[in-house]
Structures are given as C-alpha cells and as structure tokens.
Design an enzyme around this catalytic site. Structure first.
Site, mmCIF file in Angstrom:
data_model
loop_
_atom_site.group_PDB
_atom_site.id
_atom_site.type_symbol
_atom_site.label_atom_id
_atom_site.label_comp_id
_atom_site.label_asym_id
_atom_site.label_seq_id
_atom_site.Cartn_x
_atom_site.Cartn_y
_atom_site.Cartn_z
ATOM 1 N N GLN A 1 -5.198 8.602 3.212
ATOM 2 C CA GLN A 1 -4.982 7.175 3.422
ATOM 3 C C GLN A 1 -6.108 6.605 4.292
ATOM 4 O O GLN A 1 -6.385 7.127 5.374
ATOM 5 C CB GLN A 1 -3.619 6.962 4.104
ATOM 6 C CG GLN A 1 -3.203 5.518 4.243
ATOM 7 C CD GLN A 1 -2.868 4.854 2.914
ATOM 8 O OE1 GLN A 1 -2.206 5.439 2.069
ATOM 9 N NE2 GLN A 1 -3.348 3.635 2.728
ATOM 10 N N ASP B 1 -6.767 9.055 -6.411
ATOM 11 C CA ASP B 1 -7.187 7.684 -6.120
ATOM 12 C C ASP B 1 -8.328 7.243 -7.035
ATOM 13 O O ASP B 1 -8.638 6.054 -7.121
ATOM 14 C CB ASP B 1 -7.688 7.604 -4.666
ATOM 15 C CG ASP B 1 -6.642 7.025 -3.734
ATOM 16 O OD1 ASP B 1 -5.762 6.296 -4.221
ATOM 17 O OD2 ASP B 1 -6.714 7.301 -2.527
ATOM 18 N N LYS C 1 4.843 5.396 -0.921
ATOM 19 C CA LYS C 1 4.316 6.382 -1.881
ATOM 20 C C LYS C 1 5.221 7.613 -1.927
ATOM 21 O O LYS C 1 5.543 8.127 -2.997
ATOM 22 C CB LYS C 1 2.879 6.772 -1.498
ATOM 23 C CG LYS C 1 1.886 5.658 -1.793
ATOM 24 C CD LYS C 1 0.537 5.871 -1.141
ATOM 25 C CE LYS C 1 -0.340 4.646 -1.377
ATOM 26 N NZ LYS C 1 -1.605 4.656 -0.645
#
Ligand code: NAP
Length: 306
Positions: free
Chosen positions: A96, A119, A52
């Site tokens: 995460q 997200d 990422k």
C-alpha cells in the site's frame, strides 16, 4: 436523462463471476491468496486495506495483512517482499502506497515479483500493457474499461480525452482506450486551453484530483464522462458553492463534516453528458473488484488453468 454508470452494480457482477473461479481453485489446489503490506499508521491507507481484506473474505480469497512500523527501512521492507515472493500460497502482493519518506518506494515496488504484481505497477507489466500482451492491468483503469464494456459504450473510433497522466490512472487508462481503438489525447497541468481539448471528447476521463474542475464548458453535449476523482470538501462554503446550495448535500455536510466530490462538476455533467459515473458509486467500487480479479487470474496462472 443521462445514463448513470453504476459502479456498484458492475462491481457486484464482477464479484459474482469470480466466485465459481475461486471455488474451482480452492477445490483443485488452494484458494487464491493476497498479501497486503501496510506500513505505519496512515488512516486513509488503513481504510483502503480494511476494505481490500473484507472483499477477500467475502469472496473466499485467503488474505494476510503485514503491518510493519512506520520506522521500517528499505532493506527490511525488501526482505518482507522477498519472503512473500517465495511463498507458494501467496498469489498477489500489494504494497500500500504512500510509503514513509525514508523508504525507497520505487525499489520496493520493483522487488514485487511481476507474477504476483496484482496492482499492475511493475515495469514488466506496464511493458506488457504497452505491447498489448496479457498481464495484470492497473486496477482503476481496468475497472473503467469494464464499466464501459458492460454498459456497451462504443469505444472504437471515438475521440477520447484523458485528463491526468499519472502512472496509476491517466497513462494506463489512455493505453487501454487506445487498445480498444479510441483516438486518445492525454492532457495534464501544462495543456493549453484544456476546455477546448476536453470538448472534443466523446469519452472524457477526469483523473486530476481537483474538486469539480470539469465544468459545463469542458463537456461536449452527449459525451460519456468518467470521473475518477475522489476529493473531500471540508468547508460548508465549498459544499454550498459546488452543489449550488443543495439542501441534501448541506445536511450531509452538517452530519458528517465533509462531502465527497469528483473531479467533474456533479450538476453540470448531468446536464451535458449522455452517460456518466457518479461520485461516489462510479469508478471507486471497481478498483477493489479488479484487484480481486487480478488475484484470481494470478492464482489461475499458478495452477496452470490459464
Ligand atoms: P496524481 O498522481 O496526483 O496525478 C494528477 C494528474 O492530474 C497529473 O498528471 C497532473 O498533471 C494532472 N493535473 C493536476 N491538476 C491539473 C489541472 N489543473 N489541469 C490539468 N491537469 C491537471 O493523481 P492520481 O493518483 O492519478 O489520482 C487522480 C484522482 O483520482 C485523485 O482524486 C485520486 O484520489 C483519484 N483516484 C481514485 C481512484 C478510485 O479508485 N476511485 C483510484 C486512484 C485515484 P501534471 O502531471 O502536469 O502534474
């Protein structure tokens, strides 16, 4: 021959489209900024986060990784998220998962400001998805819709079956397909006669995390099959069985010690589908591309561009 839906190609298209938008933001105010919070030392998470950050770097998105120890408490992690919520140069916050067991994951994810929730997991943004209002969509489902759109796979009026009902893949992809006027069925581990339900699908989405479970008898001839699964085969026997003694796959296993396979049987799908996503190289590459997309969109909203 079935059409192979190439996720790498679509990822590159999406990134190329983002570049001028990022340059415009950088010229006007500041580049988009993404903060990734990685708790502890989970090797798989470390690889995801590295990828990422690299994608941000390639595109000119400012990125920051915050790496608290695995012993962190819920309150300490909440304080980190609150600080990121306040910082103007951070447009997107990604925590995460999975988080260590002592941390209340739901509380932490709820703390992320909905405006910075790249997200698309925050209940506010899930609500916006359900209500068909604009907002960040979960990255993997959004990537699947991009893939279908860019390969001009018709969705409206089609029967679609989604196997898996997780909050990050199954439910949001079902809602996105519904918004595009598919007739959608969501299946899960308690669905009776799953093969018969799957055989009704013009568009079949497999997101269970079960290696090569979707075999020929689940697939309608000519269906479009989207394979979200990413499963690692760790034994030579499994590789030989699933890939029917393919010398290339066995050689790959001998070299690397494992082979990745999706939730769809890789040989059966090639015989029955009219179009399908390979594993690897199908859905996988799109997840990070859509994370970049959501970060740029959040930065544009901050800058008042859209
Ligand atoms: P998850 O949270 O474990 O959910 C799995 C779902 O599949 C559940 O709804 C479960 O049903 C259902 N299921 C499990 N076994 C089944 C069976 N035998 N028959 C029917 N349904 C079954 O998984 P996830 O997070 O959605 O991920 C699914 C897969 O996608 C995994 O392989 C994951 O690694 C992969 N993934 C890939 C990407 C990517 O970027 N390519 C992104 C996210 C996930 P119940 O609800 O009844 O338990």
């Amino acid at each position: 021959m079935p059409q192979i839906l190439d996720g790498n190609r679509v990822r590159d298209e999406i990134k190329a489209e983002l570049k001028p938008r990022i340059e415009a933001l950088a010229g006007r105010a500041a580049p988009p900024g993404l903060a990734v919070v990685l708790v502890g030392n989970n090797p798989a998470s470390e690889i995801y986060v590295r990828n990422k950050i690299k994608a941000c770097h390639d595109l000119g998105i400012y990125s920051e990784s915050i790496t608290p120890p695995g012993s962190i408490s819920t309150e300490e992690l909440l304080a980190i998220v609150r600080d990121l919520n306040r910082r103007a140069e951070i447009d997107g916050i990604l925590v995460q998962v999975p988080l260590p067991s002592q941390v209340d994951t739901k509380r932490v994810l709820l703390e992320v400001s909905p405006e910075k929730d790249v997200d698309g997991f925050h209940p506010c943004n899930v609500g916006r998805l359900v209500a068909a209002l604009p907002g960040p969509r979960a990255c993997t489902p959004a990537g699947i819709l991009e893939l279908l759109k860019r390969y001009r796979i018709p969705i409206a009026g089609k029967r679609s079956v989604v196997v898996g009902r997780s909050d990050i893949v199954g439910k949001p992809v079902a809602l996105l397909l519904l918004q595009q006027h598919a007739t959608v069925t969501i299946c899960h581990s308690k669905t009776p006669d799953l093969p018969a339900v799957c055989r009704e699908a013009d568009i079949l989405v497999a997101a269970m995390g079960r290696a090569a479970m979707i075999t020929s008898d689940y697939i309608k001839q000519g269906a479009t099959v989207i394979d979200v699964g990413t499963n690692r085969l760790d034994t030579r026997e499994d590789v030989a069985r699933i890939f029917r003694n393919s010398p290339q796959k066995l050689a790959s296993f001998d070299k690397r010690g494992s082979v990745v396979v999706g939730d769809v049987h890789p040989l059966d799908v090639a015989e029955k589908a009219s179009a399908y996503t390979p594993v690897p190289g199908g859905v996988g590459p799109l997840t990070i591309a859509m994370l970049m997309f959501n970060t740029v969109a959040a930065a544009e909203r901050r800058a008042g561009i859209c």
